[in-house]
Scaffold this active site. Structure first.
Site, PDB file in Angstrom:
ATOM      1  N   GLY A  31      83.302  48.668  52.416  1.00  0.00           N
ATOM      2  CA  GLY A  31      82.514  48.232  53.372  1.00  0.00           C
ATOM      3  C   GLY A  31      82.272  46.550  52.776  1.00  0.00           C
ATOM      4  N   ASP A  33      79.928  46.261  50.863  1.00  0.00           N
ATOM      5  CA  ASP A  33      79.985  46.321  49.648  1.00  0.00           C
ATOM      6  C   ASP A  33      80.626  45.780  49.241  1.00  0.00           C
ATOM      7  OD1 ASP A  33      78.686  46.755  46.986  1.00  0.00           O
ATOM      8  OD2 ASP A  33      79.078  48.940  47.199  1.00  0.00           O
TER       9      ASP A  33
HETATM   10  N1  AR6 Z   1      78.731  41.844  57.815  1.00  0.00           N
HETATM   11  C1  AR6 Z   1      78.106  42.626  58.105  1.00  0.00           C
HETATM   12  N2  AR6 Z   1      78.250  43.956  58.903  1.00  0.00           N
HETATM   13  C2  AR6 Z   1      79.132  44.515  58.060  1.00  0.00           C
HETATM   14  C3  AR6 Z   1      80.086  43.915  56.944  1.00  0.00           C
HETATM   15  C4  AR6 Z   1      80.021  42.202  57.029  1.00  0.00           C
HETATM   16  N3  AR6 Z   1      80.797  41.894  56.160  1.00  0.00           N
HETATM   17  N4  AR6 Z   1      81.478  44.556  56.534  1.00  0.00           N
HETATM   18  C5  AR6 Z   1      80.850  46.091  57.243  1.00  0.00           C
HETATM   19  N5  AR6 Z   1      79.543  45.883  57.817  1.00  0.00           N
HETATM   20  P1  AR6 Z   1      78.876  50.356  55.033  1.00  0.00           P
HETATM   21  P2  AR6 Z   1      77.387  52.258  54.668  1.00  0.00           P
HETATM   22  C6  AR6 Z   1      78.934  46.967  58.933  1.00  0.00           C
HETATM   23  O1  AR6 Z   1      80.302  50.990  55.503  1.00  0.00           O
HETATM   24  O2  AR6 Z   1      77.213  52.924  55.622  1.00  0.00           O
HETATM   25  C7  AR6 Z   1      80.608  51.558  50.855  1.00  0.00           C
HETATM   26  O3  AR6 Z   1      81.543  52.041  49.953  1.00  0.00           O
HETATM   27  C8  AR6 Z   1      79.468  47.706  59.080  1.00  0.00           C
HETATM   28  O4  AR6 Z   1      80.343  47.879  60.097  1.00  0.00           O
HETATM   29  O5  AR6 Z   1      79.436  48.870  54.390  1.00  0.00           O
HETATM   30  O6  AR6 Z   1      75.876  52.847  53.679  1.00  0.00           O
HETATM   31  C9  AR6 Z   1      79.174  51.639  49.554  1.00  0.00           C
HETATM   32  O7  AR6 Z   1      79.286  51.264  48.217  1.00  0.00           O
HETATM   33  C10 AR6 Z   1      78.318  48.848  58.967  1.00  0.00           C
HETATM   34  O8  AR6 Z   1      77.513  48.888  60.693  1.00  0.00           O
HETATM   35  O9  AR6 Z   1      77.886  50.832  54.093  1.00  0.00           O
HETATM   36  C11 AR6 Z   1      78.701  53.078  49.473  1.00  0.00           C
HETATM   37  O10 AR6 Z   1      79.289  54.153  48.715  1.00  0.00           O
HETATM   38  C12 AR6 Z   1      77.221  48.539  58.272  1.00  0.00           C
HETATM   39  O11 AR6 Z   1      77.650  47.097  57.957  1.00  0.00           O
HETATM   40  C13 AR6 Z   1      79.157  53.051  51.008  1.00  0.00           C
HETATM   41  O12 AR6 Z   1      80.331  51.829  51.440  1.00  0.00           O
HETATM   42  C14 AR6 Z   1      76.920  49.614  57.453  1.00  0.00           C
HETATM   43  O13 AR6 Z   1      78.538  49.778  56.718  1.00  0.00           O
HETATM   44  C15 AR6 Z   1      77.199  52.929  52.442  1.00  0.00           C
HETATM   45  O14 AR6 Z   1      77.920  52.993  53.248  1.00  0.00           O
END
Ligand code: AR6
Length: 342
Positions: A31, A33
């Site tokens: 994601g 991260d």
């Molecule tokens: N810019 C802005 N928002 C984004 C981007 C970006 N480049 N990429 C994704 N999103 P997530 P979580 C949005 O899954 O649910 C990781 O493996 C995405 O659409 O990134 O907190 C970590 O290491 C979503 O709405 O984070 C943890 O293990 C939001 O960011 C786990 O994922 C968060 O999605 C955390 O899961």
């Protein structure tokens, strides 16, 4: 505008700090991260390795290396497990801790993704609400510009019922505005002009007999005299209403999502002409009923019509007595409209 919702890739944001939706190891993942680590480069991981992980609901700060920001704040959101396992409290705590860190490091601009709303499965509309509520509460006491960065349209959802209600309201009002025949509209305009020009006239003549533009200039008032009768300005009405409502200036501009500098400009310039979203933001912050809100807008040279979605959405919220600028902005964003505030 202290709180803004924008559509972007967070790694591209030119702000003092971006927030990462990390996991408790702080050693990277998928994601957002994954994107942040890729864009920042290997040095970010090296620094993260020195931090000893982070508890869920908390956050730690590092440098940003190859990113355009100065810092990355790594926040660990909760996994969604049905909503009865303290998920909300932990998510609120993520935002609060991140904002406190940003403040401690002197950040003036911070960008958040919707923490937990991706891989961790937090329902997106609820995740957005927690973000908006917690950030706006912080902004009541602090001067900072905070962005909620939404990656794609799917990642952004206001509550389904609200979305459906607003859609229905737009449909109804659009239909009304667009089914008026041209003749009907002309006739009404002429009637209004006639009443205006000839107060107390017994019967207006048939539409065809009305002169096209009966202007008050034809009356005896000279231009110079007319100019001495200028109405209360937008700025004067705003300050009067703030007093009448017993609010402080700060309460009003914060509720309006307007920053202090802009408010000072409006306060010191009696003839200041705000943009339409700014004027509406103040009308909302003052919780004006629709007629007064329209009056205030008129002072800034604007109107609310049924010919565009932005106006209808504003009207929907005023009619429903919902004067929360941040909720209105969520809805405006969902319908691709400009947001309220500066
Ligand atoms: N810019 C802005 N928002 C984004 C981007 C970006 N480049 N990429 C994704 N999103 P997530 P979580 C949005 O899954 O649910 C990781 O493996 C995405 O659409 O990134 O907190 C970590 O290491 C979503 O709405 O984070 C943890 O293990 C939001 O960011 C786990 O994922 C968060 O999605 C955390 O899961």
């Amino acid at each position: 505008m202290p709180l803004q919702i924008v559509r972007n890739d967070i790694t591209k944001m030119q702000v003092d700090a971006i927030v990462n939706a990390a996991n408790s190891s702080l050693l990277g993942g998928g994601g957002v991260d994954g994107s942040i680590h890729r864009a920042a480069g290997r040095q970010l991981l090296l620094e993260c390795k020195t931090l000893g992980g982070c508890e869920t609901g908390s956050a730690k700060i590092t440098g940003a290396y190859n990113l355009p920001s100065k810092y990355v704040i790594h926040a660990v959101g909760p996994r969604w497990r049905g909503g009865k396992h303290g998920e909300r409290e932990k998510l609120v705590s993520c935002y609060r801790t991140s904002l406190a860190l940003a403040k401690e490091y002197g950040c003036e601009t911070v960008a958040f993704p919707l923490i937990s709303s991706g891989i961790y499965g937090y329902p997106k509309d609820q995740a957005l609400k927690v973000a908006v509520d917690t950030i706006s509460e912080f902004l009541l006491e602090n001067d900072m510009t905070v962005y909620i960065v939404v990656f794609d349209r799917k990642a952004y959802q206001i509550g389904e019922k609200l979305f459906a209600d607003i859609t229905a309201y737009i449909d109804d009002n659009y239909v009304q505005a667009h089914t008026d025949s041209l003749f009907e509209r002309l006739r009404r305009t002429n009637e209004l002009m006639y009443e205006d020009a000839v107060p107390g006239a017994a019967q207006p003549p048939a539409p065809s007999a009305i002169p096209p533009m009966m202007s008050k200039a034809a009356k005896t008032v000279s231009l110079c005299e007319a100019l001495t009768q200028i109405d209360e300005s937008f700025s004067e009405m705003l300050l009067r209403k703030i007093d009448e409502k017993g609010m402080t200036d700060a309460q009003c501009y914060k509720k309006a999502n307007i920053d202090r500098k802009l408010f000072s400009k409006i306060r010191s310039d009696k003839l200041y002409k705000p943009s339409k979203p700014t004027a509406i933001a103040f009308a909302i912050a003052l919780e004006l009923p629709l007629n007064e809100a329209k009056d205030m807008l008129m002072k800034a040279g604007f109107a609310l019509s049924h010919s565009n979605k932005f106006d209808i959405i504003i009207e929907y919220f005023i009619e429903h007595g919902n004067y929360n600028v941040f909720e209105i902005n969520e809805a405006l964003f969902a319908f691709d409209q400009s947001l309220l505030g500066a």
